[in-house]
Design a protein around this motif. Structure first.
Motif, PDB file in Angstrom:
ATOM      1  N   VAL A  40       0.855  -1.184   0.000  1.00 44.31           N
ATOM      2  CA  VAL A  40       0.000   0.000   0.000  1.00 44.31           C
ATOM      3  C   VAL A  40       0.894   1.237   0.000  1.00 44.31           C
ATOM      4  CG1 VAL A  40      -1.939  -1.143   1.139  1.00 44.31           C
ATOM      5  CG2 VAL A  40      -0.180  -0.022   2.513  1.00 44.31           C
ATOM      6  N   LYS A  41       0.355   2.328  -0.474  1.00 49.03           N
ATOM      7  CA  LYS A  41       1.143   3.556  -0.579  1.00 49.03           C
ATOM      8  C   LYS A  41       0.380   4.716   0.046  1.00 49.03           C
ATOM      9  CE  LYS A  41       4.436   1.684  -3.134  1.00 49.03           C
ATOM     10  NZ  LYS A  41       5.832   1.528  -2.679  1.00 49.03           N
ATOM     11  N   GLY A  42       1.117   5.621   0.676  1.00 48.49           N
ATOM     12  CA  GLY A  42       0.526   6.871   1.147  1.00 48.49           C
ATOM     13  C   GLY A  42      -0.339   6.765   2.384  1.00 48.49           C
ATOM     14  N   LEU A  43      -0.250   5.672   3.116  1.00 39.21           N
ATOM     15  CA  LEU A  43      -1.039   5.510   4.334  1.00 39.21           C
ATOM     16  C   LEU A  43      -0.129   5.595   5.551  1.00 39.21           C
ATOM     17  CD1 LEU A  43      -3.306   2.462   3.404  1.00 39.21           C
ATOM     18  CD2 LEU A  43      -3.834   4.893   3.155  1.00 39.21           C
ATOM     19  N   GLU A  45       1.128   4.356   9.244  1.00 37.81           N
ATOM     20  CA  GLU A  45       1.358   2.976   9.663  1.00 37.81           C
ATOM     21  C   GLU A  45       0.168   2.385  10.409  1.00 37.81           C
ATOM     22  OE1 GLU A  45       4.459   1.141  12.665  1.00 37.81           O
ATOM     23  OE2 GLU A  45       5.453   1.694  10.786  1.00 37.81           O
ATOM     24  N   HIS A  46      -0.538   3.209  11.181  1.00 38.75           N
ATOM     25  CA  HIS A  46      -1.696   2.710  11.928  1.00 38.75           C
ATOM     26  C   HIS A  46      -2.776   2.223  10.970  1.00 38.75           C
ATOM     27  CE1 HIS A  46      -4.578   2.350  15.199  1.00 38.75           C
ATOM     28  NE2 HIS A  46      -5.448   3.018  14.457  1.00 38.75           N
ATOM     29  N   GLU A  47      -3.069   3.006   9.932  1.00 40.62           N
ATOM     30  CA  GLU A  47      -4.093   2.620   8.961  1.00 40.62           C
ATOM     31  C   GLU A  47      -3.634   1.398   8.162  1.00 40.62           C
ATOM     32  OE1 GLU A  47      -7.599   2.733   6.537  1.00 40.62           O
ATOM     33  OE2 GLU A  47      -7.063   3.256   8.593  1.00 40.62           O
ATOM     34  N   ALA A  48      -2.361   1.377   7.791  1.00 41.25           N
ATOM     35  CA  ALA A  48      -1.836   0.220   7.060  1.00 41.25           C
ATOM     36  C   ALA A  48      -1.954  -1.048   7.901  1.00 41.25           C
ATOM     37  CB  ALA A  48      -0.382   0.468   6.660  1.00 41.25           C
ATOM     38  N   ALA A  49      -1.659  -0.945   9.182  1.00 46.49           N
ATOM     39  CA  ALA A  49      -1.754  -2.106  10.068  1.00 46.49           C
ATOM     40  C   ALA A  49      -3.199  -2.574  10.192  1.00 46.49           C
ATOM     41  CB  ALA A  49      -1.177  -1.771  11.435  1.00 46.49           C
ATOM     42  N   ARG A  50      -4.137  -1.628  10.245  1.00 52.89           N
ATOM     43  CA  ARG A  50      -5.561  -1.992  10.338  1.00 52.89           C
ATOM     44  C   ARG A  50      -5.998  -2.771   9.102  1.00 52.89           C
ATOM     45  NH1 ARG A  50     -10.401  -0.605   8.567  1.00 52.89           N
ATOM     46  NH2 ARG A  50      -9.596   1.057   7.210  1.00 52.89           N
ATOM     47  N   LEU A  51      -5.573  -2.319   7.929  1.00 53.35           N
ATOM     48  CA  LEU A  51      -5.936  -3.003   6.690  1.00 53.35           C
ATOM     49  C   LEU A  51      -5.238  -4.348   6.564  1.00 53.35           C
ATOM     50  CD1 LEU A  51      -5.796   0.062   4.281  1.00 53.35           C
ATOM     51  CD2 LEU A  51      -7.860  -1.216   4.925  1.00 53.35           C
ATOM     52  N   ALA A  52      -4.026  -4.424   7.099  1.00 47.39           N
ATOM     53  CA  ALA A  52      -3.248  -5.658   6.967  1.00 47.39           C
ATOM     54  C   ALA A  52      -3.790  -6.784   7.829  1.00 47.39           C
ATOM     55  CB  ALA A  52      -1.792  -5.392   7.345  1.00 47.39           C
ATOM     56  N   ASP A  53      -4.384  -6.460   8.960  1.00 39.82           N
ATOM     57  CA  ASP A  53      -4.749  -7.476   9.950  1.00 39.82           C
ATOM     58  C   ASP A  53      -5.578  -8.628   9.381  1.00 39.82           C
ATOM     59  OD1 ASP A  53      -4.988  -8.490  12.754  1.00 39.82           O
ATOM     60  OD2 ASP A  53      -7.101  -8.005  12.401  1.00 39.82           O
ATOM     61  N   PRO A  54      -6.720  -8.377   8.718  1.00 37.65           N
ATOM     62  CA  PRO A  54      -7.492  -9.517   8.207  1.00 37.65           C
ATOM     63  C   PRO A  54      -6.762 -10.271   7.109  1.00 37.65           C
ATOM     64  CG  PRO A  54      -8.417  -7.445   7.406  1.00 37.65           C
ATOM     65  CD  PRO A  54      -7.400  -7.090   8.435  1.00 37.65           C
ATOM     66  N   LEU A  55      -5.961  -9.563   6.309  1.00 42.76           N
ATOM     67  CA  LEU A  55      -5.233 -10.205   5.222  1.00 42.76           C
ATOM     68  C   LEU A  55      -4.148 -11.130   5.772  1.00 42.76           C
ATOM     69  CD1 LEU A  55      -4.816  -7.096   2.888  1.00 42.76           C
ATOM     70  CD2 LEU A  55      -6.769  -8.662   3.106  1.00 42.76           C
ATOM     71  N   GLN A  56      -3.502 -10.677   6.833  1.00 41.72           N
ATOM     72  CA  GLN A  56      -2.459 -11.492   7.456  1.00 41.72           C
ATOM     73  C   GLN A  56      -3.051 -12.768   8.037  1.00 41.72           C
ATOM     74  OE1 GLN A  56      -0.216  -9.320  10.367  1.00 41.72           O
ATOM     75  NE2 GLN A  56       1.440 -10.802  10.435  1.00 41.72           N
ATOM     76  N   ARG A  57      -4.241 -12.661   8.631  1.00 43.86           N
ATOM     77  CA  ARG A  57      -4.882 -13.842   9.204  1.00 43.86           C
ATOM     78  C   ARG A  57      -5.297 -14.825   8.109  1.00 43.86           C
ATOM     79  NH1 ARG A  57      -9.374 -12.147  11.166  1.00 43.86           N
ATOM     80  NH2 ARG A  57      -9.110  -9.897  11.400  1.00 43.86           N
TER      81      ARG A  57
END
Length: 209
Positions: A40-43, A45-57
């Motif tokens: 992802v670009k331009g986000l 780190e907090h927002e990137a981590a929020r988006l990453a969480d379900p994908l990582q699981r």
């Protein structure tokens, strides 16, 4: 995990919110995928981590490596399986110190034999070459040829990733040339993701003979 010598390495589109987690699960359930890169670009780190969480699981549930693009700090925050570094995204040594011995650290090497050998010498776990074809997701500044994959795989044991405009129609020569992984984005996310994964894996199997 696939028995094929060459495997898929999915790279996310830039938009990973909304229904994308469902698309990712569908893609990973459609056939063998070795790794997924969160890009992802331009986000912040907090927002990137929020988006990453379900994908990582989703990746963890399917034993697919979850790799963070560019950001060592985000990879550490998430406890990701690894990080992929561009030439300006920090050093392998720093990534190793912060992420640990088990982390998978990849390095973009464009079309450069020199950069790839340097990356191997400092402890990268894989090198990425490209672009092999015009890309729908990134401007093409460096053009690589299949001969580069042949040279690398003949001389070095370190895995190599081919990237840039790769589709089911054009990936065969790259697999035959020695690519360990084919990094794809638009070929999967630009249409039906399950069909895209199946078509790519079928093409890799045909290339393997």
């Amino acid at each position: 995990m696939s028995d094929l010598a060459c495997q898929l390495y999915l790279i996310s589109p830039l938009e990973v919110g909304g229904l994308f987690p469902d698309r990712l699960a569908r893609a990973l359930d459609a056939g063998p995928v070795a790794a997924f890169q969160f890009r992802v670009k331009g986000l912040d780190e907090h927002e990137a981590a929020r988006l990453a969480d379900p994908l990582q699981r989703i990746c963890a549930d399917r034993d697919v490596a979850f790799i963070v693009n560019d950001s060592i700090s985000l990879a550490k925050r998430l406890g990701a399986d690894g990080v992929h570094l561009g030439q300006d995204d920090g050093s392998v040594a720093d990534a190793r110190a912060r992420l640990g011995k088990a982390a998978q650290i990849g390095v973009t090497c464009h079309a450069s034999r020199h950069l790839a050998m340097e990356a191997g010498e400092v402890g990268a776990d894989y090198v990425a070459f490209g672009a092999f074809f015009p890309s729908a997701t990134k401007d093409t500044k460096h053009v690589a040829e299949p001969e580069l994959l042949e040279w690398w795989s003949r001389l070095f044991e370190l895995p190599c990733v081919a990237i840039g405009g790769i589709t089911a129609a054009n990936c065969g020569p790259l697999a035959q040339a020695g690519a360990d992984f084919l990094a794809v984005s638009h070929a999967v996310w630009g249409g039906d993701e399950a069909a895209g994964v199946r078509a790519l894996n079928d093409a890799i199997a045909r290339a393997a003979g």
